[in-house]
Design an enzyme around this catalytic site. Structure first.
Site, PDB file in Angstrom:
ATOM      1  N   GLU A 287       0.967  -1.405   0.084  1.00 10.14           N
ATOM      2  CA  GLU A 287      -0.020   0.149   0.327  1.00 10.14           C
ATOM      3  C   GLU A 287       0.409   1.222  -0.157  1.00 10.14           C
ATOM      4  OE1 GLU A 287      -3.178  -0.159   2.931  1.00 10.14           O
ATOM      5  OE2 GLU A 287      -3.698  -1.855   2.752  1.00 10.14           O
ATOM      6  N   GLU A 379      -6.442  -7.000  -1.262  1.00  8.68           N
ATOM      7  CA  GLU A 379      -6.899  -7.105   0.280  1.00  8.68           C
ATOM      8  C   GLU A 379      -8.011  -6.685   0.371  1.00  8.68           C
ATOM      9  OE1 GLU A 379      -3.101  -6.159   3.413  1.00  8.68           O
ATOM     10  OE2 GLU A 379      -5.260  -4.665   3.661  1.00  8.68           O
TER      11      GLU A 379
HETATM   12  C1  IDC Z   1      -3.060  -3.996  10.269  1.00 10.28           C
HETATM   13  C2  IDC Z   1      -3.752  -4.825  11.471  1.00 10.28           C
HETATM   14  C3  IDC Z   1      -2.925  -4.686  12.704  1.00 10.28           C
HETATM   15  C4  IDC Z   1      -1.965  -4.544  12.712  1.00 10.28           C
HETATM   16  C5  IDC Z   1      -1.287  -2.969  11.549  1.00 10.28           C
HETATM   17  C6  IDC Z   1      -0.061  -2.728  11.886  1.00 10.28           C
HETATM   18  O1  IDC Z   1      -4.854  -5.736  11.114  1.00 10.28           O
HETATM   19  O2  IDC Z   1      -3.074  -6.258  13.598  1.00 10.28           O
HETATM   20  O3  IDC Z   1      -1.571  -4.006  14.340  1.00 10.28           O
HETATM   21  O4  IDC Z   1      -1.480  -3.752  10.425  1.00 10.28           O
HETATM   22  O5  IDC Z   1       0.326  -2.285  10.581  1.00 10.28           O
HETATM   23  C7  IDC Z   1      -4.039  -2.461   5.753  1.00 10.28           C
HETATM   24  C8  IDC Z   1      -2.733  -3.072   5.638  1.00 10.28           C
HETATM   25  C9  IDC Z   1      -3.101  -3.408   6.373  1.00 10.28           C
HETATM   26  C10 IDC Z   1      -3.521  -3.659   8.169  1.00 10.28           C
HETATM   27  C11 IDC Z   1      -4.722  -3.255   7.862  1.00 10.28           C
HETATM   28  C12 IDC Z   1      -5.926  -2.977   8.687  1.00 10.28           C
HETATM   29  O6  IDC Z   1      -2.104  -3.402   4.528  1.00 10.28           O
HETATM   30  O7  IDC Z   1      -1.201  -3.772   6.846  1.00 10.28           O
HETATM   31  O8  IDC Z   1      -3.436  -4.477   9.095  1.00 10.28           O
HETATM   32  N1  IDC Z   1      -5.047  -2.238   6.392  1.00 10.28           N
HETATM   33  O9  IDC Z   1      -5.169  -1.771   9.193  1.00 10.28           O
HETATM   34  N2  IDC Z   1      -4.390  -1.268   4.777  1.00 10.28           N
HETATM   35  C13 IDC Z   1      -6.182  -1.185   5.127  1.00 10.28           C
HETATM   36  C14 IDC Z   1      -6.421  -1.680   6.646  1.00 10.28           C
END
Ligand code: IDC
Length: 461
Positions: A287, A379
């Protein structure tokens, strides 16, 4: 087992023949409706309604049908504007599915409540034309396109991009539906033979996305260790006939160029090691955020040749601006990519969404962009962009119906027992060995499993 009721109602009436005098042609009308109860619980149910236009193209439509039992009530609908009057349900097109060409279909759905019986609706009409037909009972089981029951990789083989689609070895467009790991630096306990057996056999997942964070205690702390862990997950997916999406999970910092050297080292290694496999897809930047499309494109044009040098025929997916929102979350849109695409072939562009946060304007962007760019939803979450909060069933269903219709592949965040609502398993599940029973699933896991475990019907000729 989920209960499926199907109604196939076809009509090809010559309505209007009497009304039109003279030599001019009469609009051909006709439609087919497939009604499916996708899940049912005490007092409630969810139904999918697929409309296929068998007549001349229409640029606006209204579907009506009757709920036979007075206790059946509409709760919430999607992909149309829904209303109920007495026992009549009405669904009118929304902007993006207004046009239905001859043979075109669109998927709608709704949740409802019922008391007593929950009979299948009757008297479907499309733009006032009655679609009469017979009501089926239990639908026959999914037919396996390849007798002998082979796996997603067994049937589809090496994939490639064809126009805006992902195509299989028969050069036919396919859609892959599957799950993403959580960060493998945190949740390795969730990826083992038992959990991947469940993913392949019970979930009937077509792919496993391997989320290898680069920062946050990820790859940068142990390049050799993470590289070999990714390779072993590729092998575990391959052994079960699933595609493996190798995700170089950049997130913070948002400029992928910060990790350019790491990306070159990592992809040179995994591409050389996995070049002979048919099940590998490379995702080079999860991302990008706070960075221009030009900078992302520049990164892609340096990393892709490294992969191609080792593994020339694999599909590569490029992240997009604004957390892979095609720029929308940064106030832009897909035109920056359409007007300035990455200079490479056999590539797709990533689009991510979180259903409770990203709704109609993001869906409109995907509908538009999908006519011009090969998209892969590497994702998505059923919840808010934090990975937590309430699951949004209506928005998730609208999204997945749209992706199904456009044959856009997807991976859901996450196949893990993280203590957050986006996780498919309840917290603690990965400490045990049961990944199959319904009791281990979260609300999100149950919904997503019900969506991805349906028949793929991959074309084989
Ligand atoms: C989130 C995980 C969370 C973690 C965090 C750390 O769900 O447990 O603490 O990352 O960076 C994304 C990202 C993905 C995120 C997810 C939810 O690609 O890494 O995971 N998210 O926030 N993009 C949008 C949402």
């Amino acid at each position: 087992m989920k209960r499926i009721l199907a109604l196939l109602a076809t009509c090809a009436t010559a309505l209007g023949l009497m009304a039109v005098a003279g030599p001019q042609a009469v609009a051909a009308t006709g439609c087919k409706v497939d009604y499916t109860v996708t899940s049912q619980w005490t007092g409630g149910f969810q139904a999918g309604v697929k409309i296929t236009n068998l007549g001349d193209p229409v640029s606006g439509w209204t579907l009506k049908f009757t709920l036979p039992d007075a206790g059946q009530k509409l709760a919430q609908g999607w992909n149309a504007t829904w209303s109920q009057s007495g026992t009549t349900l009405t669904a009118t097109n929304v902007d993006w599915n207004r046009s239905l060409g001859t043979g075109a279909s669109t998927d709608l759905g709704f949740t409802g409540t019922f008391s007593g019986a929950n009979p299948t609706p009757t008297a479907f009409t499309l733009n006032g034309v009655a679609c009469t037909g017979s009501v089926g009972g239990e639908e026959p089981g999914p037919t396996d396109p390849a007798p002998g029951g082979t796996t997603p990789v067994g049937v589809n083989g090496q994939l490639h991009v064809c126009g805006v689609n992902l195509c299989n070895q028969y050069n036919r467009p396919i859609q892959l539906r599957g799950m993403s790991t959580h960060g493998i630096q945190w949740f390795s306990k969730c990826y083992n033979n038992a959990s991947l057996d469940a993913l392949a056999k019970d979930w009937k997942s077509d792919l496993l996305r391997i989320a290898m964070y680069v920062q946050e205690s990820g790859y940068e702390t142990d390049p050799a260790g993470f590289t070999s862990r990714v390779n072993s997950y590729v092998d575990m997916a391959e052994a079960r006939g699933m595609y493996a999406l190798i995700d170089f999970h950049t997130l913070t910092p948002g400029d992928p160029n910060y990790n350019l050297d790491r990306a070159k080292t990592f992809f040179a290694s995994v591409a050389a090691r996995n070049a002979g496999k048919k099940n590998v897809i490379y995702e080079i930047a999860n991302e990008p955020n706070g960075v221009s499309w030009t900078a992302i494109k520049n990164y892609a044009e340096q990393v892709i040749p490294v992969i191609r040098a080792a593994d020339p025929d694999a599909v590569v997916i490029v992240g997009t601006r604004g957390w892979s929102s095609l720029g929308v979350s940064d106030g832009s849109n897909e035109t920056e990519v359409v007007n300035n695409p990455v200079n490479a072939t056999n590539i797709m562009y990533a689009f991510h969404f979180y259903a409770a946060s990203h709704k109609d304007n993001y869906r409109a962007t995907v509908s538009r962009a999908a006519t011009k760019l090969p998209l892969f939803v590497t994702e998505f979450g059923t919840v808010s962009a934090t990975g937590g909060g309430a699951m949004d069933r209506a928005s998730t269903t609208a999204w997945l119906d749209l992706l199904d219709q456009l044959k856009i592949s997807y991976a859901n965040w996450t196949y893990s027992d993280a203590n957050e609502s986006s996780a498919a398993f309840k917290s603690g599940t990965c400490n045990g060995s049961d990944y199959s029973s319904s009791g281990v699933l979260t609300e999100s896991g149950a919904l997503i499993k019900s969506r991805i475990s349906t028949s793929d019907a991959f074309p084989t000729s």
